[in-house]
Scaffold this motif. Sequence first.
Motif, mmCIF file in Angstrom:
data_model
loop_
_atom_site.group_PDB
_atom_site.id
_atom_site.type_symbol
_atom_site.label_atom_id
_atom_site.label_comp_id
_atom_site.label_asym_id
_atom_site.label_seq_id
_atom_site.Cartn_x
_atom_site.Cartn_y
_atom_site.Cartn_z
ATOM 1 N N ALA A 1 0.856 -1.192 0.000
ATOM 2 C CA ALA A 1 0.000 0.000 0.000
ATOM 3 C C ALA A 1 0.887 1.235 0.000
ATOM 4 N N SER A 2 1.554 1.490 -1.115
ATOM 5 C CA SER A 2 2.540 2.562 -1.171
ATOM 6 C C SER A 2 1.934 3.915 -0.813
ATOM 7 N N SER A 3 2.689 4.687 -0.025
ATOM 8 C CA SER A 3 2.252 6.038 0.346
ATOM 9 C C SER A 3 2.815 7.101 -0.590
ATOM 10 N N ALA A 4 3.403 6.691 -1.713
ATOM 11 C CA ALA A 4 3.916 7.656 -2.695
ATOM 12 C C ALA A 4 2.779 8.544 -3.198
ATOM 13 N N LYS A 5 3.089 9.829 -3.382
ATOM 14 C CA LYS A 5 2.066 10.791 -3.794
ATOM 15 C C LYS A 5 2.435 11.482 -5.103
ATOM 16 N N SER A 6 1.414 11.944 -5.777
ATOM 17 C CA SER A 6 1.599 12.718 -7.003
ATOM 18 C C SER A 6 1.968 14.154 -6.650
ATOM 19 N N GLY A 7 2.248 14.947 -7.690
ATOM 20 C CA GLY A 7 2.574 16.350 -7.466
ATOM 21 C C GLY A 7 1.446 17.117 -6.824
ATOM 22 N N SER A 8 0.213 16.641 -6.994
ATOM 23 C CA SER A 8 -0.945 17.310 -6.398
ATOM 24 C C SER A 8 -1.221 16.849 -4.973
ATOM 25 N N GLY A 9 -0.401 15.929 -4.495
ATOM 26 C CA GLY A 9 -0.546 15.475 -3.117
ATOM 27 C C GLY A 9 -1.478 14.298 -2.920
ATOM 28 N N LYS A 10 -1.917 13.659 -4.003
ATOM 29 C CA LYS A 10 -2.799 12.502 -3.892
ATOM 30 C C LYS A 10 -1.983 11.206 -3.935
#
Length: 413
Positions: free
Chosen positions: A174-183
């Motif tokens: 369940a990766s917590s990596a986020k996009s540039g928009s913070g999602k």
Amino acid sequence: MQFWRSRLRIFLSIMVGLIMAIALHACQGETNVANGDSNNTPSPKTNQTVATTKPSEQPPKAVKLPPATKAIVDRVANGLYNPPRGDVRLAVISDLNSAYGSTDYEPEVDKAIALLPFWQPDLVACSGDMVAGQYPSLTEEQMQAMWAAFDDHVASPLRKAKLPFGVTMGNHDASSAKSGSGKFLFARERDVATKYWNDPAHDPGVEFVDRFEFPFYYTFKYKDVFFLIWDGSSDLIPKDKLAWVEKALQSPEAKAAKIKILIGHLPLYAVTVGRDSAGEVMSNTEELRAMLERNQVHTYISGHHHGYYPAHKGKLQLLHMGVLGAGPRPYLGGRMPPRKSMTILDINFASPELTTYTTYDMRTMQPIKYDELPRSINGHNGMVLRRDLKMEDLSTSERTACEKQLGASLCSA
């Protein structure tokens, strides 16, 4: 008359002999028990039972091994070693997954679970990557199927054995990596993992102190051991979550514990080939280590690098876990071929070191000795020392090589 006297003497001789034999047998039986022959030190080659008591407890309680466990034990060359038991014993596993989307597990995963009755741990800990996610095209049905397979192979057997199971989420869970928009880039995977772990049928059996954002952030205890789980499924922990971490480590339960252990997926420092870059270790490493030391955390157990390495940095013990699933990795700067492993961690409250590791090569089931491992490892964000060594044990050439590679500021432990 002489005939009957002769017969009487023979009869009396036989009776005296029988009485002496019975008495001698009874004495031998008492001697065997006193010498520990009542399975206190079982022979692993023919092992059907194992002693489960601590060294200070008498008499030992023998547990009959299940047939599947005994079959594995009996195949180990020279017998399967069972280390002296501590006050608390953990079986630590990590990185169980195979190829993306897989619902199958490597044989070593099933082997590790089957062997737990031999070691009789008090609880099992996993430092992440229990399923094979982090792939954008996976459907929700595929994700659910992966967790169902994990339950069949790992979680369900532990529940049946009534073994508490402390887990942290890995990048493939369940990766917590986020996009540039913070999602969250893998929001669906996090939702599926959350539903699996919060289903009452999948209760991990730990004694929660604070569920906070289970299964990503939570604390639990076992006797005098305090465990904190953080979401190291990517390299960055948000500030508000770090504030919770510090608060949890200062809780009454944490302060009352004799040892604090942190479990996360990404390690603080790089130790294996292919993982020696930013994003493969926790960001703000030195700030995190300072915070953990300030709060008297003894050990950080991590996964992700797929190579067992018992290390320390400053006052913090670092247990880099080996892999049970696919993809063991070689050490940075090392020549040893990669191998799969798992660790039995014994906690001894009266010992200055507090913890002892017994880590097994999953192919041979022989313990891995410290002197088989690199004396130190120089990753891009700093040097770590093997657990049994100090800086003064390194040679001038070893220190010089690190300083040429990393600079003097990163070459300390």
